[in-house]
Write a protein that holds these residues in place. Structure first.
Motif, PDB file in Angstrom:
ATOM      1  N   VAL A   1       0.724  -1.343   0.003  1.00 46.62           N
ATOM      2  CA  VAL A   1      -0.012   0.141  -0.047  1.00 46.62           C
ATOM      3  C   VAL A   1       0.796   1.241  -0.077  1.00 46.62           C
ATOM      4  N   GLU A   2       2.116   1.170   0.360  1.00 40.89           N
ATOM      5  CA  GLU A   2       2.986   2.331   0.427  1.00 40.89           C
ATOM      6  C   GLU A   2       3.118   2.960  -0.869  1.00 40.89           C
ATOM      7  N   VAL A   3       3.283   2.113  -1.865  1.00 41.18           N
ATOM      8  CA  VAL A   3       3.911   2.494  -3.138  1.00 41.18           C
ATOM      9  C   VAL A   3       3.371   3.820  -3.577  1.00 41.18           C
ATOM     10  N   ALA A   4       1.817   3.454  -3.828  1.00 45.10           N
ATOM     11  CA  ALA A   4       0.879   4.779  -4.318  1.00 45.10           C
ATOM     12  C   ALA A   4       1.298   5.853  -3.686  1.00 45.10           C
ATOM     13  N   GLY A   5       1.288   5.766  -2.519  1.00 43.35           N
ATOM     14  CA  GLY A   5       1.576   6.944  -1.690  1.00 43.35           C
ATOM     15  C   GLY A   5       3.104   7.815  -2.053  1.00 43.35           C
ATOM     16  N   GLN A   6       4.050   6.845  -2.147  1.00 38.50           N
ATOM     17  CA  GLN A   6       5.362   7.385  -2.512  1.00 38.50           C
ATOM     18  C   GLN A   6       5.181   7.865  -3.867  1.00 38.50           C
ATOM     19  N   VAL A   7       4.534   7.388  -4.868  1.00 28.70           N
ATOM     20  CA  VAL A   7       4.445   7.658  -6.299  1.00 28.70           C
ATOM     21  C   VAL A   7       3.855   9.151  -6.282  1.00 28.70           C
ATOM     22  N   ARG A   8       2.529   9.174  -5.522  1.00 28.38           N
ATOM     23  CA  ARG A   8       1.938  10.493  -5.302  1.00 28.38           C
ATOM     24  C   ARG A   8       2.597  11.701  -4.605  1.00 28.38           C
ATOM     25  N   GLU A   9       3.490  11.214  -3.800  1.00 32.23           N
ATOM     26  CA  GLU A   9       4.454  12.256  -3.272  1.00 32.23           C
ATOM     27  C   GLU A   9       5.435  12.755  -4.137  1.00 32.23           C
ATOM     28  N   ALA A  10       6.023  11.710  -4.897  1.00 30.01           N
ATOM     29  CA  ALA A  10       7.094  12.288  -5.775  1.00 30.01           C
ATOM     30  C   ALA A  10       6.581  13.169  -6.969  1.00 30.01           C
ATOM     31  N   PHE A  11       5.252  12.972  -7.480  1.00 36.28           N
ATOM     32  CA  PHE A  11       4.720  13.529  -8.179  1.00 36.28           C
ATOM     33  C   PHE A  11       4.517  15.075  -7.867  1.00 36.28           C
ATOM     34  N   LYS A  12       3.992  15.110  -6.397  1.00 32.76           N
ATOM     35  CA  LYS A  12       3.679  16.411  -5.993  1.00 32.76           C
ATOM     36  C   LYS A  12       4.935  17.144  -5.834  1.00 32.76           C
ATOM     37  N   GLN A  13       6.173  16.620  -5.647  1.00 35.05           N
ATOM     38  CA  GLN A  13       7.228  17.317  -5.385  1.00 35.05           C
ATOM     39  C   GLN A  13       7.806  17.734  -6.837  1.00 35.05           C
ATOM     40  N   ALA A  14       7.631  17.091  -7.976  1.00 28.97           N
ATOM     41  CA  ALA A  14       7.960  17.443  -9.165  1.00 28.97           C
ATOM     42  C   ALA A  14       7.044  18.646  -9.561  1.00 28.97           C
ATOM     43  N   GLN A  15       5.825  18.723  -9.337  1.00 31.67           N
ATOM     44  CA  GLN A  15       4.905  19.807  -9.567  1.00 31.67           C
ATOM     45  C   GLN A  15       5.417  21.137  -8.781  1.00 31.67           C
ATOM     46  N   ARG A  16       5.870  20.962  -7.550  1.00 30.82           N
ATOM     47  CA  ARG A  16       6.196  22.159  -6.700  1.00 30.82           C
ATOM     48  C   ARG A  16       7.674  22.643  -7.211  1.00 30.82           C
ATOM     49  N   ARG A  17       8.295  21.837  -7.755  1.00 31.26           N
ATOM     50  CA  ARG A  17       9.809  22.371  -8.342  1.00 31.26           C
ATOM     51  C   ARG A  17       9.746  22.838  -9.814  1.00 31.26           C
ATOM     52  N   GLY A  18       8.478  22.718 -10.299  1.00 35.07           N
ATOM     53  CA  GLY A  18       8.224  23.015 -11.803  1.00 35.07           C
ATOM     54  C   GLY A  18       8.954  22.123 -12.917  1.00 35.07           C
ATOM     55  N   GLU A  19       9.185  20.748 -12.400  1.00 38.42           N
ATOM     56  CA  GLU A  19       9.949  20.046 -13.063  1.00 38.42           C
ATOM     57  C   GLU A  19       9.104  18.835 -13.915  1.00 38.42           C
ATOM     58  N   SER A  20       7.790  19.214 -13.822  1.00 37.18           N
ATOM     59  CA  SER A  20       6.577  18.423 -14.606  1.00 37.18           C
ATOM     60  C   SER A  20       6.249  18.993 -16.056  1.00 37.18           C
ATOM     61  N   THR A  21       5.785  18.082 -16.749  1.00 38.16           N
ATOM     62  CA  THR A  21       5.458  18.440 -17.983  1.00 38.16           C
ATOM     63  C   THR A  21       4.014  18.015 -18.296  1.00 38.16           C
ATOM     64  N   SER A  22       3.429  18.213 -19.188  1.00 35.46           N
ATOM     65  CA  SER A  22       1.809  17.911 -19.484  1.00 35.46           C
ATOM     66  C   SER A  22       2.004  16.374 -19.849  1.00 35.46           C
ATOM     67  N   ARG A  23       2.710  15.765 -20.339  1.00 39.08           N
ATOM     68  CA  ARG A  23       2.809  14.586 -20.648  1.00 39.08           C
ATOM     69  C   ARG A  23       3.132  13.707 -19.227  1.00 39.08           C
ATOM     70  N   ILE A  24       3.907  14.112 -18.515  1.00 39.14           N
ATOM     71  CA  ILE A  24       4.176  13.554 -17.043  1.00 39.14           C
ATOM     72  C   ILE A  24       3.043  13.551 -16.104  1.00 39.14           C
ATOM     73  N   GLU A  25       2.567  14.999 -16.402  1.00 46.32           N
ATOM     74  CA  GLU A  25       1.147  15.054 -15.643  1.00 46.32           C
ATOM     75  C   GLU A  25      -0.057  14.125 -15.913  1.00 46.32           C
ATOM     76  N   ASN A  26       0.057  13.866 -17.187  1.00 43.59           N
ATOM     77  CA  ASN A  26      -1.167  12.944 -17.616  1.00 43.59           C
ATOM     78  C   ASN A  26      -0.624  11.286 -17.279  1.00 43.59           C
ATOM     79  N   LEU A  27       0.588  11.155 -17.404  1.00 46.86           N
ATOM     80  CA  LEU A  27       0.953  10.006 -17.014  1.00 46.86           C
ATOM     81  C   LEU A  27       0.704   9.505 -15.511  1.00 46.86           C
ATOM     82  N   PHE A  28       1.073  10.357 -14.723  1.00 42.29           N
ATOM     83  CA  PHE A  28       1.163  10.197 -13.066  1.00 42.29           C
ATOM     84  C   PHE A  28      -0.414  10.291 -12.784  1.00 42.29           C
TER      85      PHE A  28
END
Length: 309
Positions: A6-33
């Protein structure tokens, strides 16, 4: 690792949020995550994997009880204050572990303990905490060995058995600890071998859901590959409309030109609607090149193959 952890999804979600906060995400990455997290939720709610609600921490602690003693009323020492430490402490509380000490090599034990009902252990008190522990859970992943044979033999009475859960991917336990006769090191490999196997039908159902999501995501990406083609086609027709509108404006004035432009745009939208829809359908089926060639022949458009992916 453990299927359905059960922890894996939470870790993926947190990594995604960090990428968004740092401005390191793209539209394709947003869609993928976003699709990955939605798929994880679907697996959790529609298969037995989600119903089990299992985690490495829970399986590891249950393994300690099977191999040694019930954890109710015992004292545990947790090494680390990260995401896994939070999960471990929560599991220990649910199993009625009486005293939970927390040590952080980076000095975060005080802050962690304020919100998790644990006792912070500082470096000068680490050896004593180790001597008093009935169980050690190492999950700091600091990259250095917090426990070695010399420290354990000095801190622990020779007759006292000590289970050690080594849950960090970057082990906190030195290799010379494993052979000690009064230590039982339970690492990720041991946990994986002893974890109860999931039902085959639950795993098959989960894999089917994931595979369907992958196919749908790839098809969507393929369909979007023709967006520049559709945009070029509409821009080309729009340019023709503007030229015709300018001729009408010079000949008949602004009022008539506006009416003509409005009518031409309506007709254009109606005419290009079906080709635009068909473009994505053809791209999803791998026929993008044929569509490009057809549009190029019909409209004489020289497409630029460089696309923003």
């Amino acid at each position: 690792m453990i299927v359905g952890e059960v922890e894996v999804a939470g870790q993926v979600r947190e990594a995604f949020k960090q990428a968004q906060r740092r401005g390191e995400s793209t539209s394709r990455i947003e869609n993928l995550f976003q699709r990955a997290l939605a798929t994880s939720k679907k697996v959790k709610t529609t298969t037995d994997l989600g119903a089990a609600g299992r985690s490495i921490a829970q399986v590891a602690l249950q393994l300690v009880e099977q191999r040694h003693w019930p954890l109710a009323g015992k004292r545990a020492l947790v090494l680390g204050t990260g995401a896994y430490a939070r999960v471990v402490v929560s599991a220990l509380h649910s199993m009625e572990c009486q005293d939970i000490d927390v040590f952080s090599a980076s000095g975060r034990a005080n802050r962690f303990s304020e919100s998790h009902g644990t006792v912070p252990i500082h470096r000068e008190g680490f050896t004593e905490a180790l001597a008093n522990a009935d169980l050690v859970i190492a999950c700091s992943g600091s990259g250095t060995h917090l426990l070695d044979a010399q420290l354990l033999t000095q801190a622990r009475p020779a007759h006292a058995m000590l289970p050690i859960l080594d849950l960090a991917l970057s082990s906190d336990v030195a290799g010379d600890v494993h052979p000690l006769p009064t230590v039982d090191v339970i690492d990720l490999e041991v946990i994986g071998k002893n974890a109860p196997s999931e039902r085959a039908d639950a795993i098959a159902a989960a894999r089917s859901i994931v595979q369907e999501a992958v196919v749908e995501f790839e098809a969507d990406i393929a369909s979007r590959s023709v967006d520049p083609v559709v945009a070029s086609m509409r821009a080309h027709v729009g340019l023709l409309i503007n030229e015709e509108t300018d001729r009408v404006r010079r000949r008949s004035g602004e009022s008539v030109a506006s009416e003509v432009a409005h009518s031409l745009h309506r007709v254009t939208n109606a005419l290009l609607h079906t080709p635009s829809i068909k473009a994505r359908e053809l791209a999803r089926n791998g026929n993008e090149a044929d569509y490009r060639q057809a549009i190029q022949l019909l409209f004489g458009i020289d497409f630029n193959d460089k696309q923003d992916v």
